[in-house]
Scaffold this motif. Structure first.
Motif, mmCIF file in Angstrom:
data_model
loop_
_atom_site.group_PDB
_atom_site.id
_atom_site.type_symbol
_atom_site.label_atom_id
_atom_site.label_comp_id
_atom_site.label_asym_id
_atom_site.label_seq_id
_atom_site.Cartn_x
_atom_site.Cartn_y
_atom_site.Cartn_z
ATOM 1 N N SER A 180 -10.169 8.377 -3.778
ATOM 2 C CA SER A 180 -10.276 8.529 -5.228
ATOM 3 C C SER A 180 -8.882 8.562 -5.865
ATOM 4 C CB SER A 180 -11.045 9.807 -5.560
ATOM 5 O OG SER A 180 -11.084 10.016 -6.947
ATOM 6 N N LEU A 181 -7.966 9.270 -5.247
ATOM 7 C CA LEU A 181 -6.592 9.331 -5.734
ATOM 8 C C LEU A 181 -5.970 7.946 -5.718
ATOM 9 C CD1 LEU A 181 -3.968 10.813 -6.570
ATOM 10 C CD2 LEU A 181 -3.557 11.178 -4.119
ATOM 11 N N GLU A 195 -7.449 5.060 -5.818
ATOM 12 C CA GLU A 195 -8.100 4.226 -6.842
ATOM 13 C C GLU A 195 -7.504 4.522 -8.218
ATOM 14 O OE1 GLU A 195 -10.207 1.464 -8.735
ATOM 15 O OE2 GLU A 195 -10.159 1.710 -6.563
ATOM 16 N N ARG A 196 -7.306 5.793 -8.521
ATOM 17 C CA ARG A 196 -6.707 6.189 -9.798
ATOM 18 C C ARG A 196 -5.282 5.657 -9.915
ATOM 19 N NH1 ARG A 196 -8.124 11.188 -9.124
ATOM 20 N NH2 ARG A 196 -6.053 12.052 -8.887
ATOM 21 N N GLN A 251 -4.752 2.019 -10.902
ATOM 22 C CA GLN A 251 -5.023 1.652 -12.295
ATOM 23 C C GLN A 251 -3.802 1.823 -13.198
ATOM 24 O OE1 GLN A 251 -7.917 0.141 -12.813
ATOM 25 N NE2 GLN A 251 -8.262 0.561 -10.654
ATOM 26 N N ARG A 252 -2.693 2.345 -12.664
ATOM 27 C CA ARG A 252 -1.504 2.587 -13.492
ATOM 28 C C ARG A 252 -0.823 1.273 -13.852
ATOM 29 N NH1 ARG A 252 0.094 2.150 -8.579
ATOM 30 N NH2 ARG A 252 2.239 1.787 -7.956
#
Length: 128
Positions: free
Chosen positions: A11-12, A14-15, A18-19
């Motif tokens: 999850s980290l 994936e986040r 997106q940056r």
């Protein structure tokens, strides 16, 4: 100290994917597997960066589509039997490496490790 689960780590990642990422003016790579030869392949493509920070075709000035608008010829194709061998070819093999940004080099190292794992395990490789 709290430990992260594998799900939390995914999850980290994936986040973080997106940056905003500034593109490397030296170009970009498409990583592939050659299962028959047992090799990793990194195709290096050149690009320019326009005033909006978008990758543009250096010949036409057109924005390069992420959806594969048409075939482009790589500037160079690198091959290696392992992530380490290919990474060394990309970073140590030429007088002027085809990578000019540290974050791009780190990304490529991670992707090459992932590609090597897929080559060894027989699983599909999908570039992030």
């Amino acid at each position: 100290m709290t430990s992260f689960s594998a799900e939390q780590r995914r999850s980290l990642d994936e986040r973080l994917s997106q940056r905003f990422i500034a593109l490397d003016p030296a170009g970009y790579f498409l990583i592939k597997l050659d299962r028959a030869a047992g090799e990793l392949i990194a195709e290096h493509y050149g690009n320019g960066i326009d005033e909006r920070g978008l990758a543009i075709d250096p010949d036409t000035g057109e924005v390069i589509s992420c959806r594969g608008a048409g075939p482009r010829e790589p500037l160079k194709i690198y091959r290696g039997r392992s992530a380490k061998e290919l990474g060394m070819a990309l970073s140590e093999g030429e007088a002027l490496p085809p990578i000019s940004c540290l974050d791009h080099a780190l990304y490529l190292g991670r992707e090459l490790q992932k590609a090597e794992y897929c080559l060894e395990s027989g699983s599909d490789y999908i570039q992030d």
